[in-house]
Design a protein around this motif. Structure first.
Motif, PDB file in Angstrom:
ATOM      1  N   SER A  20       0.920  -1.038  -0.126  1.00  0.00           N
ATOM      2  CA  SER A  20      -0.252  -0.012  -0.116  1.00  0.00           C
ATOM      3  C   SER A  20       0.864   1.275  -0.115  1.00  0.00           C
ATOM      4  O   SER A  20       2.170   1.290  -0.035  1.00  0.00           O
ATOM      5  CB  SER A  20      -0.821   0.120   1.470  1.00  0.00           C
ATOM      6  N   HIS A  21       0.484   2.420   0.159  1.00  0.00           N
ATOM      7  CA  HIS A  21       1.028   3.784  -0.013  1.00  0.00           C
ATOM      8  C   HIS A  21       1.904   3.698   1.268  1.00  0.00           C
ATOM      9  O   HIS A  21       2.902   4.726   1.590  1.00  0.00           O
ATOM     10  CB  HIS A  21       0.167   4.888  -0.051  1.00  0.00           C
ATOM     11  N   ARG A  50      20.240 -19.714  -6.089  1.00  0.00           N
ATOM     12  CA  ARG A  50      19.089 -19.753  -5.278  1.00  0.00           C
ATOM     13  C   ARG A  50      19.076 -18.824  -4.179  1.00  0.00           C
ATOM     14  O   ARG A  50      20.217 -18.346  -3.654  1.00  0.00           O
ATOM     15  CB  ARG A  50      18.825 -21.157  -4.748  1.00  0.00           C
ATOM     16  N   LEU A  51      17.734 -18.163  -4.053  1.00  0.00           N
ATOM     17  CA  LEU A  51      18.041 -17.304  -3.146  1.00  0.00           C
ATOM     18  C   LEU A  51      16.350 -17.034  -2.393  1.00  0.00           C
ATOM     19  O   LEU A  51      15.267 -17.432  -3.160  1.00  0.00           O
ATOM     20  CB  LEU A  51      18.142 -15.893  -3.531  1.00  0.00           C
ATOM     21  N   SER A  52      15.978 -17.149  -1.196  1.00  0.00           N
ATOM     22  CA  SER A  52      14.844 -16.665  -0.609  1.00  0.00           C
ATOM     23  C   SER A  52      14.773 -16.019   0.516  1.00  0.00           C
ATOM     24  O   SER A  52      15.835 -15.746   1.341  1.00  0.00           O
ATOM     25  CB  SER A  52      14.202 -18.153  -0.101  1.00  0.00           C
ATOM     26  N   THR A  53      13.776 -15.315   0.743  1.00  0.00           N
ATOM     27  CA  THR A  53      13.900 -14.210   1.690  1.00  0.00           C
ATOM     28  C   THR A  53      12.434 -13.529   2.032  1.00  0.00           C
ATOM     29  O   THR A  53      11.316 -13.751   0.932  1.00  0.00           O
ATOM     30  CB  THR A  53      14.743 -13.227   1.692  1.00  0.00           C
ATOM     31  N   GLN A  54      12.117 -12.939   3.192  1.00  0.00           N
ATOM     32  CA  GLN A  54      10.582 -12.251   3.375  1.00  0.00           C
ATOM     33  C   GLN A  54      11.253 -10.769   3.620  1.00  0.00           C
ATOM     34  O   GLN A  54      12.114 -10.559   4.220  1.00  0.00           O
ATOM     35  CB  GLN A  54      10.106 -12.782   4.787  1.00  0.00           C
ATOM     36  N   LEU A  55      10.397  -9.838   3.178  1.00  0.00           N
ATOM     37  CA  LEU A  55      10.819  -8.441   3.084  1.00  0.00           C
ATOM     38  C   LEU A  55       9.419  -7.735   3.686  1.00  0.00           C
ATOM     39  O   LEU A  55       8.431  -8.207   3.630  1.00  0.00           O
ATOM     40  CB  LEU A  55      10.793  -8.010   1.761  1.00  0.00           C
ATOM     41  N   GLN A  56       9.920  -6.666   4.482  1.00  0.00           N
ATOM     42  CA  GLN A  56       8.946  -5.777   4.986  1.00  0.00           C
ATOM     43  C   GLN A  56       9.196  -4.352   4.852  1.00  0.00           C
ATOM     44  O   GLN A  56      10.336  -4.008   5.220  1.00  0.00           O
ATOM     45  CB  GLN A  56       8.613  -6.249   6.292  1.00  0.00           C
ATOM     46  N   TRP A  57       8.531  -3.407   4.584  1.00  0.00           N
ATOM     47  CA  TRP A  57       8.941  -2.109   4.358  1.00  0.00           C
ATOM     48  C   TRP A  57       7.685  -1.213   4.826  1.00  0.00           C
ATOM     49  O   TRP A  57       6.527  -1.608   4.670  1.00  0.00           O
ATOM     50  CB  TRP A  57       9.250  -1.718   2.718  1.00  0.00           C
ATOM     51  N   LYS A  58       8.208  -0.022   5.293  1.00  0.00           N
ATOM     52  CA  LYS A  58       7.434   1.035   5.553  1.00  0.00           C
ATOM     53  C   LYS A  58       7.847   2.517   4.977  1.00  0.00           C
ATOM     54  O   LYS A  58       8.859   2.623   4.935  1.00  0.00           O
ATOM     55  CB  LYS A  58       7.254   1.179   7.185  1.00  0.00           C
ATOM     56  N   LEU A  59       6.593   3.274   4.821  1.00  0.00           N
ATOM     57  CA  LEU A  59       6.966   4.530   4.306  1.00  0.00           C
ATOM     58  C   LEU A  59       6.179   5.570   5.142  1.00  0.00           C
ATOM     59  O   LEU A  59       5.278   5.340   5.673  1.00  0.00           O
ATOM     60  CB  LEU A  59       6.481   4.570   2.979  1.00  0.00           C
ATOM     61  N   ASP A  60       6.786   6.436   5.614  1.00  0.00           N
ATOM     62  CA  ASP A  60       6.470   7.296   6.483  1.00  0.00           C
ATOM     63  C   ASP A  60       6.881   8.946   6.093  1.00  0.00           C
ATOM     64  O   ASP A  60       8.128   9.151   6.650  1.00  0.00           O
ATOM     65  CB  ASP A  60       6.772   7.130   8.053  1.00  0.00           C
ATOM     66  N   ASN A  61       6.319   9.857   5.596  1.00  0.00           N
ATOM     67  CA  ASN A  61       6.746  11.200   5.289  1.00  0.00           C
ATOM     68  C   ASN A  61       7.954  11.353   4.750  1.00  0.00           C
ATOM     69  O   ASN A  61       8.725  11.949   5.312  1.00  0.00           O
ATOM     70  CB  ASN A  61       6.512  12.021   6.632  1.00  0.00           C
ATOM     71  N   GLY A  62       8.305  10.373   3.698  1.00  0.00           N
ATOM     72  CA  GLY A  62       9.648  10.556   2.773  1.00  0.00           C
ATOM     73  C   GLY A  62      10.609   9.529   3.513  1.00  0.00           C
ATOM     74  O   GLY A  62      11.475   9.363   3.016  1.00  0.00           O
ATOM     75  N   ALA A  63      10.519   9.036   4.823  1.00  0.00           N
ATOM     76  CA  ALA A  63      11.370   8.182   5.408  1.00  0.00           C
ATOM     77  C   ALA A  63      10.870   7.029   4.817  1.00  0.00           C
ATOM     78  O   ALA A  63       9.512   6.346   4.890  1.00  0.00           O
ATOM     79  CB  ALA A  63      11.446   8.330   6.907  1.00  0.00           C
TER      80      ALA A  63
END
Length: 196
Positions: A20-21, A50-63
Motif C-alpha cells: 500500500s502507500h 538460489r535465494l529466498s527471503t521475506q521482506l517488510q517495508w514502511k514509508l512515513d513522510n519520505g522516510a
C-alpha cells in the motif's frame, strides 16, 4: 571520490507481495537469477543459483525502512544466510546531510565461500588498489564458516572510527595460498637490472 549507487535490480525472481502507500510485505524466491547493485560493486551483476527471503517495508513522510528476514542464498562463490534492517538516514544527524545511502544493520553467516572470489564483493568505496591487491594475493582458499556484520550509516563506510559503525568479517579458512607480494606488485617494485 565517493561512488553514488544506482538503482538495484533483480531477474529470475518469483515475488508474492501485499503493498500500500504506507508499506508492505513480500516473499521472494529466486532460482538461476541475478541481483544487480550498480555503483556498489565493480561488477554490479551477481549471478544467484538460489535465494529466498521475506521482506517488510514502511514509508512515513519520505522516510523509509526495510526489514530483510530469513535470507538464504547460494551461488558459485558462496552459500549462507543473513538478516538486515535498512532505513533512510536522518539528515539532521547523518554526516551525509541526506537520507541516502541510509543506515544498514546487516549480520550473516556463510557456510561455504571461495576465497579467490572475495575481491568480487568488496564495495567500490574500498580503493581500487586495495581491491586489486585482494584479487591478486588470494590465490587459493576456502572458508567453512564466515561471520559478517555491517552496522552504521553507509555514508561513513568503511567506518574508520568505531563510533561511526562496524564492518567486521571473521572466518575459518583452509588450504589458503596467499601471495603477500602478488606478481604485479613484485614486477612494479623490482629493482632495475644493472649493466655488467
Amino acid at each position: 571520490p565517493r561512488v553514488h549507487p544506482g538503482t538495484p535490480g533483480l531477474s529470475g525472481a518469483t515475488l508474492d507481495f501485499d503493498a500500500s502507500h504506507t508499506g508492505g510485505t513480500a516473499t521472494l524466491a529466486m532460482a538461476k537469477g541475478t541481483l544487480e547493485f550498480p555503483g556498489v560493486f565493480e561488477d554490479p551483476v551477481i549471478p544467484i543459483d538460489r535465494l529466498s527471503t521475506q521482506l517488510q517495508w514502511k514509508l512515513d513522510n519520505g522516510a523509509m525502512q526495510v526489514q530483510v528476514s530469513k535470507l538464504r542464498f547460494a551461488n558459485a562463490d558462496a552459500e549462507g544466510e543473513a538478516e538486515a534492517h535498512w532505513r533512510t538516514s536522518d539528515p539532521a544527524t547523518s554526516s551525509s546531510r541526506a537520507q541516502h545511502p541510509g543506515v544498514l544493520d546487516l549480520q550473516g553467516k556463510l557456510t561455504r565461500a571461495d576465497g579467490t572470489r572475495v575481491f568480487r564483493y568488496l564495495p567500490l568505496d574500498i580503493p581500487q588498489h586495495t581491491r586489486d591487491y585482494v584479487r591478486e594475493s588470494v590465490v587459493k582458499g576456502t572458508a567453512s564458516t564466515v561471520d559478517f556484520r555491517v552496522r552504521g550509516d553507509l555514508h561513513d563506510m568503511p567506518f574508520m572510527d568505531p563510533k561511526q559503525g562496524e564492518f567486521r568479517i571473521a572466518a575459518k579458512v583452509s588450504d589458503v595460498h596467499y601471495a603477500y607480494v602478488p606478481p604485479s606488485l613484485a614486477a612494479a617494485t623490482a629493482a632495475p637490472a644493472t649493466p655488467a
